[in-house]
Design an enzyme around this catalytic site. Structure first.
Site, PDB file in Angstrom:
ATOM      1  CG  HIS A   1      34.242 -20.154  20.716  1.00  0.00           C
ATOM      2  ND1 HIS A   1      35.346 -20.350  19.865  1.00  0.00           N
ATOM      3  CD2 HIS A   1      34.856 -19.729  21.937  1.00  0.00           C
ATOM      4  CE1 HIS A   1      36.477 -20.384  20.716  1.00  0.00           C
ATOM      5  NE2 HIS A   1      36.198 -20.078  21.910  1.00  0.00           N
TER       6      HIS A   1
HETATM    7  P1  TYD Z   1      37.854 -17.236  24.766  1.00  0.00           P
HETATM    8  O1  TYD Z   1      38.195 -17.239  23.261  1.00  0.00           O
HETATM    9  O2  TYD Z   1      36.165 -16.942  24.810  1.00  0.00           O
HETATM   10  O3  TYD Z   1      38.274 -18.582  25.668  1.00  0.00           O
HETATM   11  P2  TYD Z   1      37.946 -19.883  25.405  1.00  0.00           P
HETATM   12  O4  TYD Z   1      37.706 -20.188  23.915  1.00  0.00           O
HETATM   13  O5  TYD Z   1      39.362 -20.620  25.658  1.00  0.00           O
HETATM   14  O6  TYD Z   1      36.949 -20.518  26.402  1.00  0.00           O
HETATM   15  O7  TYD Z   1      38.446 -16.170  25.521  1.00  0.00           O
HETATM   16  C1  TYD Z   1      38.486 -15.811  26.780  1.00  0.00           C
HETATM   17  C2  TYD Z   1      38.547 -14.067  26.894  1.00  0.00           C
HETATM   18  O8  TYD Z   1      39.849 -13.779  26.571  1.00  0.00           O
HETATM   19  C3  TYD Z   1      37.604 -13.360  26.211  1.00  0.00           C
HETATM   20  O9  TYD Z   1      37.202 -12.324  26.955  1.00  0.00           O
HETATM   21  C4  TYD Z   1      38.357 -12.831  25.077  1.00  0.00           C
HETATM   22  C5  TYD Z   1      39.988 -12.725  25.729  1.00  0.00           C
HETATM   23  N1  TYD Z   1      40.972 -13.249  24.781  1.00  0.00           N
HETATM   24  C6  TYD Z   1      41.862 -12.253  23.931  1.00  0.00           C
HETATM   25  O10 TYD Z   1      41.723 -11.067  24.817  1.00  0.00           O
HETATM   26  N2  TYD Z   1      42.771 -12.569  23.480  1.00  0.00           N
HETATM   27  C7  TYD Z   1      42.848 -13.710  22.921  1.00  0.00           C
HETATM   28  O11 TYD Z   1      43.793 -13.856  21.933  1.00  0.00           O
HETATM   29  C8  TYD Z   1      41.928 -14.804  23.338  1.00  0.00           C
HETATM   30  C9  TYD Z   1      42.232 -15.938  22.644  1.00  0.00           C
HETATM   31  C10 TYD Z   1      40.947 -14.382  24.123  1.00  0.00           C
END
Ligand code: TYD
Length: 128
Positions: free
Chosen positions: A49
């Site tokens: 993303h």
């Molecule tokens: P995501 O950003 O999609 O993870 P990555 O980019 O590392 O693959 O986040 C995974 C899940 O965690 C998503 O449901 C959102 C949640 N999240 C939070 O609640 N707070 C945060 O600060 C972050 C980074 C993610």
């Protein structure tokens, strides 16, 4: 600004080493949030993303992994395997974290609080 590798300070010591991040000296943004990624099973990929507004610094506190970035035209690959290096990621950069070694720990300093509305999760939409 472009994605870049930031060399953080390191104090080498027989007792063990120490590194640190200070907002104004090492980062082009104010830190609003810190999160970390750990216990990543072998072969898994994180990210996939971009953020409309959020900027980040990613540090491999432990282990190693690749930070693969795309600005819509060009790809950047940073292999992180030192606790005193960080990758600065400006806003509107597509990112994936992959090739995690066992027991990797990724520390992320972010310029914004968590906001699902700041994510762009579709690469075609990101490229515009
Ligand atoms: P995501 O950003 O999609 O993870 P990555 O980019 O590392 O693959 O986040 C995974 C899940 O965690 C998503 O449901 C959102 C949640 N999240 C939070 O609640 N707070 C945060 O600060 C972050 C980074 C993610």
């Amino acid at each position: 600004m472009e994605p870049s590798l930031i060399n953080l300070p390191k104090h080498l010591d027989e007792r063990g080493n120490l590194s640190f991040i200070e907002e104004d000296s090492h980062l082009p943004f104010e830190i609003q949030r810190i999160y970390w990624i750990y216990d990543v099973p072998g072969g898994e990929v994180r990210g996939g993303h971009a953020f409309k507004k959020n900027e980040e610094l990613i540090v491999a506190l432990s282990g190693s992994f690749d930070v693969v970035l795309h600005d819509g035209e060009k790809e950047y690959i940073f292999h992180l395997n030192r606790s005193y290096n960080g990758v600065y990621i400006p806003k509107m950069i597509w990112r994936s974290l992959k090739n995690f070694s066992t027991n990797s720990l990724a520390l992320v300093a972010a310029s914004e609080k968590f906001d699902e509305g700041d994510y762009i999760r579709n690469f075609e939409q990101f490229k515009g």
